[in-house]
Write a protein that holds these residues in place. Structure first.
Motif, mmCIF file in Angstrom:
data_model
loop_
_atom_site.group_PDB
_atom_site.id
_atom_site.type_symbol
_atom_site.label_atom_id
_atom_site.label_comp_id
_atom_site.label_asym_id
_atom_site.label_seq_id
_atom_site.Cartn_x
_atom_site.Cartn_y
_atom_site.Cartn_z
ATOM 1 N N LYS A 10 0.847 -1.189 0.000
ATOM 2 C CA LYS A 10 0.000 0.000 0.000
ATOM 3 C C LYS A 10 0.886 1.245 0.000
ATOM 4 C CE LYS A 10 -3.990 -2.264 1.900
ATOM 5 N NZ LYS A 10 -3.580 -3.540 1.486
ATOM 6 N N SER A 11 0.402 2.284 -0.660
ATOM 7 C CA SER A 11 1.148 3.541 -0.705
ATOM 8 C C SER A 11 1.019 4.254 0.635
ATOM 9 C CB SER A 11 0.603 4.436 -1.817
ATOM 10 O OG SER A 11 -0.685 4.899 -1.451
ATOM 11 N N ILE A 34 3.784 9.522 9.241
ATOM 12 C CA ILE A 34 4.312 8.184 8.968
ATOM 13 C C ILE A 34 5.807 8.271 8.666
ATOM 14 C CG2 ILE A 34 4.197 6.189 7.416
ATOM 15 C CD1 ILE A 34 1.185 6.829 7.097
ATOM 16 N N ARG A 35 6.212 9.256 7.872
ATOM 17 C CA ARG A 35 7.635 9.408 7.547
ATOM 18 C C ARG A 35 8.442 9.708 8.817
ATOM 19 N NH1 ARG A 35 5.264 11.650 2.967
ATOM 20 N NH2 ARG A 35 5.474 13.788 3.715
ATOM 21 N N GLN A 43 11.434 -0.599 13.450
ATOM 22 C CA GLN A 43 10.549 -1.680 12.993
ATOM 23 C C GLN A 43 9.766 -1.283 11.741
ATOM 24 O OE1 GLN A 43 10.714 -0.425 16.068
ATOM 25 N NE2 GLN A 43 10.799 -2.044 17.593
ATOM 26 N N ILE A 44 9.711 -0.002 11.433
ATOM 27 C CA ILE A 44 8.942 0.470 10.276
ATOM 28 C C ILE A 44 9.882 0.549 9.086
ATOM 29 C CG2 ILE A 44 7.518 2.329 9.342
ATOM 30 C CD1 ILE A 44 6.877 3.072 12.294
ATOM 31 N N ALA A 59 2.616 -6.394 7.435
ATOM 32 C CA ALA A 59 3.357 -6.467 8.703
ATOM 33 C C ALA A 59 3.772 -5.073 9.158
ATOM 34 C CB ALA A 59 4.578 -7.364 8.545
ATOM 35 N N THR A 60 4.235 -4.261 8.223
ATOM 36 C CA THR A 60 4.651 -2.903 8.552
ATOM 37 C C THR A 60 3.446 -2.057 8.953
ATOM 38 O OG1 THR A 60 6.511 -3.097 7.021
ATOM 39 C CG2 THR A 60 5.901 -0.880 7.700
#
Length: 125
Positions: A10-11, A34-35, A43-44, A59-60
């Motif tokens: 997903k974007s 998010i960034r 973990q991201i 998972a992310t």
């Protein structure tokens, strides 16, 4: 309308929608959040493809949901959330409220004790 496979990447915009990261005033998606979390939480790890576009697997996205829950719902600091994510305990979102309830209960009792002590001190004067 084309539906993406649930296993598809997903974007960042789609992930911001999933996490409901919306700027209330402007109605725009907060992809910068998010960034920022990517820089703070190891973990991201999105797949960064041509043109520096970020794509996230399930998972992310689950890690991002946990980060959002810890920071926004539980009111944790970034360091606190990092400790929870780095701990060996499995992190299940439905277990966390129970843990925070216990912490709140202990805090409530401590505050009552402090309040009682303050009342006693006032009565001494």
């Amino acid at each position: 309308m084309i539906h993406k496979n649930n296993k598809a990447y997903k974007s960042i915009g789609e992930v911001a929608k999933i996490l409901n990261l919306v700027n209330e005033k402007k109605g725009t998606l907060n992809t910068h959040t998010i960034r920022f979390w990517e820089k703070e939480f190891k973990q991201i790890k999105p797949n960064i493809l041509n043109g520096n576009r970020r794509y996230y697997n399930n998972a992310t996205i689950e890690v991002l949901k946990k980060v959002k829950y810890l920071l926004k719902n539980q009111g944790m600091t970034i360091n606190g959330a990092k400790k929870v994510l780095n701990s060996d305990k499995s992190l299940k979102l439905d277990e966390l409220p129970n843990n925070s309830i216990n912490a709140n209960y202990n805090l409530k009792n401590k505050l009552k004790n402090i309040s009682n002590l303050v009342k006693q001190i006032k009565n001494l004067k």
